[in-house]
Design an enzyme around this catalytic site. Structure first.
Site, mmCIF file in Angstrom:
data_model
loop_
_atom_site.group_PDB
_atom_site.id
_atom_site.type_symbol
_atom_site.label_atom_id
_atom_site.label_comp_id
_atom_site.label_asym_id
_atom_site.label_seq_id
_atom_site.Cartn_x
_atom_site.Cartn_y
_atom_site.Cartn_z
ATOM 1 N N HIS A 32 -65.991 -18.178 -27.161
ATOM 2 C CA HIS A 32 -67.101 -18.795 -28.201
ATOM 3 C C HIS A 32 -68.372 -19.286 -27.400
ATOM 4 O O HIS A 32 -69.417 -19.019 -27.565
ATOM 5 C CB HIS A 32 -66.572 -20.078 -29.048
ATOM 6 N N ARG A 48 -66.688 -10.819 -31.480
ATOM 7 C CA ARG A 48 -67.035 -11.215 -29.871
ATOM 8 C C ARG A 48 -66.075 -11.083 -28.941
ATOM 9 O O ARG A 48 -64.895 -11.675 -29.026
ATOM 10 C CB ARG A 48 -67.619 -12.755 -29.723
ATOM 11 N N TYR A 58 -56.213 -19.003 -28.584
ATOM 12 C CA TYR A 58 -56.334 -19.080 -29.760
ATOM 13 C C TYR A 58 -56.419 -17.479 -30.487
ATOM 14 O O TYR A 58 -56.359 -17.204 -31.963
ATOM 15 C CB TYR A 58 -57.329 -19.626 -30.839
HETATM 16 C C1 LIG Z 1 -73.698 -28.665 -38.601
HETATM 17 C C2 LIG Z 1 -72.632 -28.557 -37.548
HETATM 18 N N1 LIG Z 1 -71.274 -28.619 -37.750
HETATM 19 C C3 LIG Z 1 -70.434 -28.267 -36.255
HETATM 20 C C4 LIG Z 1 -70.991 -27.837 -35.415
HETATM 21 C C5 LIG Z 1 -70.076 -27.589 -34.187
HETATM 22 N N2 LIG Z 1 -69.965 -26.028 -34.155
HETATM 23 C C6 LIG Z 1 -70.589 -25.493 -33.370
HETATM 24 S S1 LIG Z 1 -70.231 -23.584 -33.332
HETATM 25 C C7 LIG Z 1 -69.236 -23.814 -34.414
HETATM 26 C C8 LIG Z 1 -68.509 -22.698 -35.114
HETATM 27 C C9 LIG Z 1 -69.277 -21.767 -35.454
HETATM 28 O O1 LIG Z 1 -68.593 -20.563 -35.919
HETATM 29 P P1 LIG Z 1 -69.343 -19.306 -36.835
HETATM 30 O O2 LIG Z 1 -70.309 -19.821 -37.688
HETATM 31 O O3 LIG Z 1 -68.161 -18.530 -37.363
HETATM 32 O O4 LIG Z 1 -70.366 -18.890 -35.777
HETATM 33 P P2 LIG Z 1 -70.159 -17.857 -34.330
HETATM 34 O O5 LIG Z 1 -69.941 -19.209 -33.310
HETATM 35 O O6 LIG Z 1 -68.757 -17.475 -34.450
HETATM 36 O O7 LIG Z 1 -71.060 -17.044 -34.049
HETATM 37 C C10 LIG Z 1 -69.138 -25.219 -34.672
HETATM 38 C C11 LIG Z 1 -68.030 -25.879 -35.819
HETATM 39 C C12 LIG Z 1 -72.381 -27.552 -35.089
HETATM 40 N N3 LIG Z 1 -72.941 -26.752 -34.221
HETATM 41 N N4 LIG Z 1 -73.251 -27.762 -36.438
#
Ligand SMILES: Cc1ncc(C[n+]2csc(CCOP(=O)(O)OP(=O)(O)O)c2C)c(N)n1
Length: 367
Positions: A269, A265, A278
């Protein structure tokens, strides 16, 4: 006493070689594999979708910065994954289960931009896809939607339907238990599910190296005895190709597939973080040099299907379309207080009714 060899530590399989990255289109627009079976019109449609989505995504970022939209999760850079994963699904039959970053796939399947804008402007009604557009609402909890995707495919199987479902997740989303539960259930019940991991290298600020130890995410398929595939996520032809294979196999009763797309991306985020804290500018630029849209533009030009004039008109058309969608979304009134409470249960609980009355009184006191 001799100890028996331990396969877990003795096995020296090269996972990167075993799960080699599938590619069809090089960053310079030249082919290294067979093109997907699409007509010239379809090729242009795929390109149009990616351009439209880039413009839409950038506009949403601007709207958030102007205070006209809430927190937004941009996907610029991931357009090939977004379009390639949804383009070949059968509309009105197959289902997608997206994350907060997959409105590009939702749009490709037929969710209007106005819906996405309404959702991110704070109106839950944006989650309601039009009849016949089989997109589940965006899932904010990570990985829960994979279990739903498997469940829906299992239900379709029980009903004797050959529906395919796609569950979207990021690299960070492969750590929670839901990911593994979904994989296991899909494998055991041989459901027609594609588990699609967009590995964009960071889960918010957590890099791959701190998320998992394995060389690839695709190799996790081995543990569940299902096919695992790694694909260049900036190559729309490769994404379309691996999805065609997975969709055809699933529809024919061949079961689930885990697809890991290597992607990036370009933006934050969400609009609430600063990626400069980061990751480096060099890393961003290295990925931008592999841009999925530019790659396909070069291919179309070389094929004689596209000109600079076509390109200019397309970007202008996309801006006009997005402007019209924004005007429409902003002209829709705010949702009523009742709508916050009315759709969770068929019969509201006493606590919800109490909260609703409290909020109404509070708001009327505020004028
Ligand atoms: C069950 C849960 N735990 C924690 C979060 C907080 N959180 C939101 S986005 C994220 C990271 C997700 O990263 P990734 O799966 O790599 O997807 P991307 O955002 O890069 O598309 C986290 C930990 C959440 N939304 N749901």
């Amino acid at each position: 006493m001799q100890t028996a060899p331990n396969p877990a530590t003795e096995t020296k399989l090269d996972m990167e070689q075993l799960f080699e990255v599938r590619r069809v289109l090089n960053p310079d627009g030249t082919l290294v594999g067979p093109e997907p079976d699409l007509t010239p019109e379809q090729l242009k449609e795929v390109y149009r979708l990616m351009v439209y989505l880039r413009v839409f995504d950038q506009r949403c970022l601007n709207l958030q910065r102007q205070g006209r939209m809430g927190t937004f999760a941009p996907f610029s850079g991931q357009e090939a994954c977004q379009v390639g994963s949804a383009y070949l699904l059968q509309k009105g039959k197959d289902w997608i289960f997206p994350t907060y970053r997959d409105h590009g796939a939702m749009h490709t399947l037929g969710v209007p931009s106005v819906n996405t804008l309404r959702y991110y402007m704070g109106d839950e009604m944006g989650s309601r896809a039009p009849e016949g557009v089989n997109a589940f609402p965006i899932s904010i909890p990570i990985a829960t939607q994979l279990v739903h995707a498997v469940g829906a495919a299992w239900a379709a199987k029980i009903k004797g339907e050959d529906t395919v479902t796609v569950g979207y997740v990021g690299d960070g989303g492969t750590s929670p238990g839901d990911f593994h539960e979904a994989m296991n259930f899909a494998a055991v019940y041989n459901t027609a599910t594609i588990l699609f991991v967009q590995n964009n290298k960071y889960a918010i600020s957590t890099p791959n190296a701190k998320q998992f130890k394995t060389k690839t995410l695709a190799q996790r398929a081995l543990a569940y005895d299902i096919p695992g595939v790694r694909v260049d996520g900036q190559d729309i032809f490769a994404v379309l190709t691996v999805f065609k294979e997975a969709i055809d196999r699933a529809r024919a009763g061949g079961g689930p597939t885990l697809i890991e797309a290597l992607t990036f991306r370009y933006g934050p985020h969400t609009t609430s973080d600063d990626p400069k804290r980061y990751r480096t500018q060099e890393e961003v630029e290295a990925w931008q040099a592999k841009d999925p849209i530019e790659r396909m533009r070069k291919y179309l030009v070389t094929k004689g299907l596209w000109t600079d004039t076509d390109d200019e008109s397309l970007w202008n058309w996309a801006k006009d379309q997005v402007n019209a969608a924004v005007t429409e979304a902003e002209s829709i009134g705010k949702p009523s207080v009742d709508e916050l409470f009315d759709y969770l249960y068929a019969e509201p609980t006493p606590e919800l009714l109490r909260q609703k009355e409290y909020l109404k009184k509070y708001l009327s006191k505020q004028g």
